[in-house]
Design a protein around this motif. Sequence first.
Motif, short mmCIF file in Angstrom:
data_model
loop_
_atom_site.label_atom_id
_atom_site.label_comp_id
_atom_site.label_asym_id
_atom_site.label_seq_id
_atom_site.Cartn_x
_atom_site.Cartn_y
_atom_site.Cartn_z
N UNK A 88 43.95 23.72 21.68
CA UNK A 88 45.41 23.65 21.65
C UNK A 88 45.95 22.76 22.76
N UNK A 89 46.85 21.82 22.46
CA UNK A 89 47.48 21.02 23.52
C UNK A 89 48.17 21.92 24.54
N UNK A 90 48.05 21.55 25.81
CA UNK A 90 48.67 22.33 26.86
C UNK A 90 47.92 23.58 27.24
N UNK A 91 46.66 23.72 26.77
CA UNK A 91 45.89 24.94 27.02
C UNK A 91 45.17 24.92 28.36
N UNK A 92 44.98 23.73 28.93
CA UNK A 92 44.25 23.63 30.19
C UNK A 92 42.76 23.51 30.04
N UNK A 93 42.26 23.34 28.81
CA UNK A 93 40.82 23.18 28.61
C UNK A 93 40.50 21.83 27.95
N UNK A 94 41.28 20.82 28.33
CA UNK A 94 40.92 19.45 28.00
C UNK A 94 41.24 19.00 26.59
N UNK A 95 42.38 19.40 26.05
CA UNK A 95 42.74 18.99 24.69
C UNK A 95 42.91 17.47 24.60
N UNK A 96 43.64 16.88 25.53
CA UNK A 96 43.86 15.43 25.48
C UNK A 96 42.55 14.68 25.71
N UNK A 97 41.70 15.18 26.59
CA UNK A 97 40.42 14.53 26.86
C UNK A 97 39.51 14.58 25.64
N UNK A 98 39.53 15.71 24.92
CA UNK A 98 38.70 15.82 23.72
C UNK A 98 39.09 14.76 22.70
N UNK A 99 40.39 14.53 22.53
CA UNK A 99 40.85 13.50 21.59
C UNK A 99 40.45 12.12 22.05
N UNK A 100 40.67 11.83 23.34
CA UNK A 100 40.38 10.50 23.87
C UNK A 100 38.88 10.21 23.86
N UNK A 101 38.09 11.15 24.36
CA UNK A 101 36.64 10.95 24.42
C UNK A 101 36.03 10.92 23.02
N UNK A 102 36.48 11.82 22.16
CA UNK A 102 35.94 11.84 20.80
C UNK A 102 36.19 10.54 20.06
N UNK A 103 37.38 9.98 20.23
CA UNK A 103 37.73 8.73 19.55
C UNK A 103 36.85 7.57 20.01
N UNK A 104 36.64 7.45 21.32
CA UNK A 104 35.88 6.29 21.81
C UNK A 104 34.39 6.44 21.52
N UNK A 105 33.86 7.65 21.60
CA UNK A 105 32.43 7.85 21.27
C UNK A 105 32.18 7.55 19.80
N UNK A 106 33.08 8.03 18.93
CA UNK A 106 32.92 7.78 17.50
C UNK A 106 33.04 6.29 17.18
N UNK A 107 34.04 5.64 17.76
CA UNK A 107 34.23 4.21 17.51
C UNK A 107 33.05 3.40 18.03
N UNK A 108 32.56 3.75 19.20
CA UNK A 108 31.41 3.05 19.76
C UNK A 108 30.19 3.20 18.86
#
Length: 310
Positions: A88-108
């Motif tokens: 959940x966004x705003x949960x404090x367990x890296x919601x924004x990072x999961x989206x950012x990291x997941x996108x670049x790893x998948x694209x790579x």
Amino acid sequence: MNKVTIQSPATVANLVCGFDILGMALDQPYDIMEVRKLDKPGVIITSLDGFPLPADPAKNTAGAPLIEMLAELDQPIGFEVIINKQIKPGSGIGSSAASAAGAVVAANHLLGNPFSKEDMVRFALFGEKVASGVKHADNIAPCIYGGITLIRSIFPLDIVSIPAPRLYVTVVHPQIEVRTSDARQILRKQVLLKDAIRQWGNIAGLVAGFVKNDYDLIGRSLEDVIIEPVRSMLIPGFDEVKAKCKEAGALGGGISGSGPSIFMLSKDLATAQQVETTMKAIYTRIGLDHHTYVTTINQQGVKIIEHAIL
């Protein structure tokens, strides 16, 4: 291959005393993302979970890193990202990072892995800047590298993977939102030298505890005299949760990222489950809805679970 599906894990940033420099990946929860390579420039974002995520890729934590990646590639291709967000966004367990990291790893992966892990962190930092206004890698790095990471430096980027003993992680997420940008605004701009010295000792002790498999040292070092005293005021029941969980056998813990989630580390599953029971009892009595997780450290980071040719 032009479609890939990934799991992108939740993360705990700071690890109490390591503000912006320490983080670890969790086995639960995680986002599911599908990324497709397009034969035309641009980034398309689709959300399947009902969260109000920005459709404009430049304002989306998954889209902004891909824009940077495409600019560096300078090829007439694009990406479509379909996000099923369980963190959940705003949960404090890296919601924004999961989206950012997941996108670049998948694209790579779709591109044949031309970029290193450090490159992918560099791109993903643009997602964190969208979320909080600041490039910080303490969620991004463990999400991509897995395990526990130390960000020795952002400029230039210098990431160190830290070995750790097997630990169980119990997380409670009170159902309130604490925005990272807001949680940064309330921090003190100056720190007393005596507090800085104590904090440096705790950071060094925590890293040494991980490396030496010294549970007592880990527990003693999970202390924050700079950030937590300020941010904990935003989290109902924080002091009671921390005290009662340590009484239940936890090594220690604190605020996960900017909150409101609270994490505690334990040596064994039975203790971690007792810690969960303690957390639930406190928030049930307070009358605040909450979610809990009992999990372990994710050693892999973002995981490819399916790829295909459309």
